[in-house]
Design a protein around this motif. Structure first.
Motif, PDB file in Angstrom:
ATOM      1  N   GLU A  72       0.822  -1.213   0.000  1.00  0.00           N
ATOM      2  CA  GLU A  72       0.000   0.000   0.000  1.00  0.00           C
ATOM      3  C   GLU A  72       0.854   1.261   0.000  1.00  0.00           C
ATOM      4  OE1 GLU A  72      -2.630  -0.338   3.347  1.00  0.00           O
ATOM      5  OE2 GLU A  72      -3.998  -1.690   2.279  1.00  0.00           O
ATOM      6  N   GLU A  73       1.913   1.255   0.786  1.00  0.00           N
ATOM      7  CA  GLU A  73       2.790   2.417   0.859  1.00  0.00           C
ATOM      8  C   GLU A  73       3.493   2.649  -0.481  1.00  0.00           C
ATOM      9  OE1 GLU A  73       6.356   3.685   3.815  1.00  0.00           O
ATOM     10  OE2 GLU A  73       4.684   2.574   4.722  1.00  0.00           O
ATOM     11  N   TYR A  74       3.980   1.589  -1.085  1.00  0.00           N
ATOM     12  CA  TYR A  74       4.626   1.678  -2.398  1.00  0.00           C
ATOM     13  C   TYR A  74       3.645   2.239  -3.434  1.00  0.00           C
ATOM     14  CZ  TYR A  74       7.019   0.141  -6.679  1.00  0.00           C
ATOM     15  OH  TYR A  74       7.619   0.094  -7.920  1.00  0.00           O
ATOM     16  N   ASP A  75       2.436   1.663  -3.457  1.00  0.00           N
ATOM     17  CA  ASP A  75       1.420   2.111  -4.421  1.00  0.00           C
ATOM     18  C   ASP A  75       1.059   3.577  -4.229  1.00  0.00           C
ATOM     19  OD1 ASP A  75       1.216  -0.289  -5.774  1.00  0.00           O
ATOM     20  OD2 ASP A  75      -0.706  -0.865  -4.893  1.00  0.00           O
ATOM     21  N   ALA A  76       0.826   3.983  -2.992  1.00  0.00           N
ATOM     22  CA  ALA A  76       0.352   5.337  -2.707  1.00  0.00           C
ATOM     23  C   ALA A  76       1.443   6.384  -2.911  1.00  0.00           C
ATOM     24  CB  ALA A  76      -0.184   5.420  -1.280  1.00  0.00           C
ATOM     25  N   ASP A  77       2.661   6.040  -2.620  1.00  0.00           N
ATOM     26  CA  ASP A  77       3.729   7.036  -2.674  1.00  0.00           C
ATOM     27  C   ASP A  77       4.497   6.974  -3.999  1.00  0.00           C
ATOM     28  OD1 ASP A  77       2.995   7.832  -0.135  1.00  0.00           O
ATOM     29  OD2 ASP A  77       4.539   6.661   0.859  1.00  0.00           O
ATOM     30  N   TYR A  78       5.315   5.979  -4.166  1.00  0.00           N
ATOM     31  CA  TYR A  78       6.219   5.918  -5.312  1.00  0.00           C
ATOM     32  C   TYR A  78       5.489   5.606  -6.613  1.00  0.00           C
ATOM     33  CZ  TYR A  78      10.384   4.810  -7.998  1.00  0.00           C
ATOM     34  OH  TYR A  78      11.372   4.785  -8.944  1.00  0.00           O
ATOM     35  N   TYR A  79       4.733   4.526  -6.639  1.00  0.00           N
ATOM     36  CA  TYR A  79       4.074   4.068  -7.869  1.00  0.00           C
ATOM     37  C   TYR A  79       3.116   5.120  -8.423  1.00  0.00           C
ATOM     38  CZ  TYR A  79       1.182   1.186 -10.939  1.00  0.00           C
ATOM     39  OH  TYR A  79       0.482   0.687 -12.010  1.00  0.00           O
ATOM     40  N   ALA A  80       2.269   5.666  -7.587  1.00  0.00           N
ATOM     41  CA  ALA A  80       1.296   6.669  -8.041  1.00  0.00           C
ATOM     42  C   ALA A  80       2.003   7.903  -8.595  1.00  0.00           C
ATOM     43  CB  ALA A  80       0.355   7.056  -6.906  1.00  0.00           C
ATOM     44  N   ALA A  81       3.061   8.356  -7.930  1.00  0.00           N
ATOM     45  CA  ALA A  81       3.797   9.528  -8.398  1.00  0.00           C
ATOM     46  C   ALA A  81       4.476   9.249  -9.734  1.00  0.00           C
ATOM     47  CB  ALA A  81       4.836   9.949  -7.356  1.00  0.00           C
ATOM     48  N   PHE A  82       5.029   8.068  -9.896  1.00  0.00           N
ATOM     49  CA  PHE A  82       5.713   7.697 -11.133  1.00  0.00           C
ATOM     50  C   PHE A  82       4.725   7.648 -12.297  1.00  0.00           C
ATOM     51  CE2 PHE A  82      10.026   5.893 -11.933  1.00  0.00           C
ATOM     52  CZ  PHE A  82       9.949   5.859 -13.316  1.00  0.00           C
ATOM     53  N   LYS A  83       3.590   6.968 -12.080  1.00  0.00           N
ATOM     54  CA  LYS A  83       2.567   6.881 -13.137  1.00  0.00           C
ATOM     55  C   LYS A  83       2.063   8.262 -13.536  1.00  0.00           C
ATOM     56  CE  LYS A  83      -0.625   3.978 -13.845  1.00  0.00           C
ATOM     57  NZ  LYS A  83      -0.836   2.916 -14.781  1.00  0.00           N
ATOM     58  N   GLU A  84       1.800   9.100 -12.552  1.00  0.00           N
ATOM     59  CA  GLU A  84       1.301  10.446 -12.832  1.00  0.00           C
ATOM     60  C   GLU A  84       2.331  11.269 -13.599  1.00  0.00           C
ATOM     61  OE1 GLU A  84      -0.819  13.930 -13.161  1.00  0.00           O
ATOM     62  OE2 GLU A  84      -1.491  11.864 -12.851  1.00  0.00           O
ATOM     63  N   SER A  85       3.589  11.161 -13.233  1.00  0.00           N
ATOM     64  CA  SER A  85       4.639  11.910 -13.936  1.00  0.00           C
ATOM     65  C   SER A  85       4.754  11.463 -15.385  1.00  0.00           C
ATOM     66  CB  SER A  85       5.984  11.731 -13.229  1.00  0.00           C
ATOM     67  OG  SER A  85       5.965  12.366 -11.975  1.00  0.00           O
ATOM     68  N   GLU A  86       4.732  10.171 -15.623  1.00  0.00           N
ATOM     69  CA  GLU A  86       4.821   9.662 -16.994  1.00  0.00           C
ATOM     70  C   GLU A  86       3.627  10.138 -17.814  1.00  0.00           C
ATOM     71  OE1 GLU A  86       4.219   6.906 -20.406  1.00  0.00           O
ATOM     72  OE2 GLU A  86       2.887   7.219 -18.688  1.00  0.00           O
ATOM     73  N   ARG A  87       2.435  10.096 -17.226  1.00  0.00           N
ATOM     74  CA  ARG A  87       1.234  10.547 -17.939  1.00  0.00           C
ATOM     75  C   ARG A  87       1.311  12.039 -18.241  1.00  0.00           C
ATOM     76  NH1 ARG A  87      -2.609  13.492 -17.365  1.00  0.00           N
ATOM     77  NH2 ARG A  87      -2.330  13.830 -15.148  1.00  0.00           N
ATOM     78  N   ARG A  88       1.766  12.825 -17.257  1.00  0.00           N
ATOM     79  CA  ARG A  88       1.882  14.272 -17.444  1.00  0.00           C
ATOM     80  C   ARG A  88       2.847  14.617 -18.577  1.00  0.00           C
ATOM     81  NH1 ARG A  88       3.156  15.045 -12.399  1.00  0.00           N
ATOM     82  NH2 ARG A  88       5.115  16.046 -12.877  1.00  0.00           N
ATOM     83  N   ASP A 123       1.228  13.602 -21.882  1.00  0.00           N
ATOM     84  CA  ASP A 123       0.191  14.577 -22.231  1.00  0.00           C
ATOM     85  C   ASP A 123       0.809  15.868 -22.769  1.00  0.00           C
ATOM     86  OD1 ASP A 123      -1.808  12.836 -21.440  1.00  0.00           O
ATOM     87  OD2 ASP A 123      -2.268  13.888 -19.566  1.00  0.00           O
ATOM     88  N   ALA A 124       1.861  16.341 -22.121  1.00  0.00           N
ATOM     89  CA  ALA A 124       2.484  17.611 -22.499  1.00  0.00           C
ATOM     90  C   ALA A 124       3.224  17.524 -23.825  1.00  0.00           C
ATOM     91  CB  ALA A 124       3.438  18.075 -21.402  1.00  0.00           C
ATOM     92  N   LEU A 125       3.876  16.405 -24.084  1.00  0.00           N
ATOM     93  CA  LEU A 125       4.767  16.333 -25.245  1.00  0.00           C
ATOM     94  C   LEU A 125       4.228  15.530 -26.416  1.00  0.00           C
ATOM     95  CD1 LEU A 125       8.154  15.833 -23.365  1.00  0.00           C
ATOM     96  CD2 LEU A 125       7.116  17.970 -24.213  1.00  0.00           C
ATOM     97  N   LEU A 126       3.320  14.589 -26.157  1.00  0.00           N
ATOM     98  CA  LEU A 126       2.809  13.719 -27.223  1.00  0.00           C
ATOM     99  C   LEU A 126       1.289  13.701 -27.282  1.00  0.00           C
ATOM    100  CD1 LEU A 126       5.182  10.610 -26.824  1.00  0.00           C
ATOM    101  CD2 LEU A 126       5.405  12.508 -28.442  1.00  0.00           C
TER     102      LEU A 126
END
Length: 146
Positions: A97-113, A116-119
């Protein structure tokens, strides 16, 4: 790599107009890193499952020790190991849960952002162009799409 001639796997993966090779390669590298994080997450869930299975099997071992007449050893293991935290204050589900909420969620959001911005949010542009570059036009099992 450049824009490929011929049909890409499908319209979902086409490079937006005006996007250069360096940008496609950079976003592709970021997506590749996310895929490694996804794999690590899978291993973490596997670890979680193994920890739970180990604890349940340990409980069976305690019962077997009791049945075999080794009550003191069974009690010691039950007290010290059954249900024990795997990390300070945490069972494996809490680690996941900690991995998902902290690291994983932030990584997925950054990749999506970034995508979205460049492609324009287009996924797998780098891979789609690589497929087009590497396949043999007109050859069975080298089709651009199903």
């Amino acid at each position: 790599m450049g824009t490929m001639s011929g049909s890409l796997p499908d319209g979902r993966h086409e490079r937006p107009d005006g996007v250069d090779d360096a940008t496609v390669e950079a976003v592709g590298k970021l997506t590749e890193a996310l895929e490694v994080v996804e794999q690590a997450r899978g291993f973490l869930y596997g670890f979680h499952r193994l920890c739970g299975t180990a604890d349940l099997t340990l409980g069976e071992a305690v019962d077997a020790l009791r049945d075999a007449g080794h009550e003191d050893l069974a009690e010691e293991i039950a007290r010290d190991l059954v249900g024990r935290n795997i990390l300070e204050g945490r069972w494996s589900f809490q680690v996941v849960e900690e991995y998902d909420a902290d690291y994983y969620a932030a990584f997925k959001e950054s990749e999506r952002r970034v995508r979205d911005a460049l492609l324009d949010g287009t996924p797998h542009v780098f891979e789609a162009e690589m497929k087009q570059d590497r396949r043999t036009e007109g050859r069975r099992h080298h089709e651009a799409h199903p």
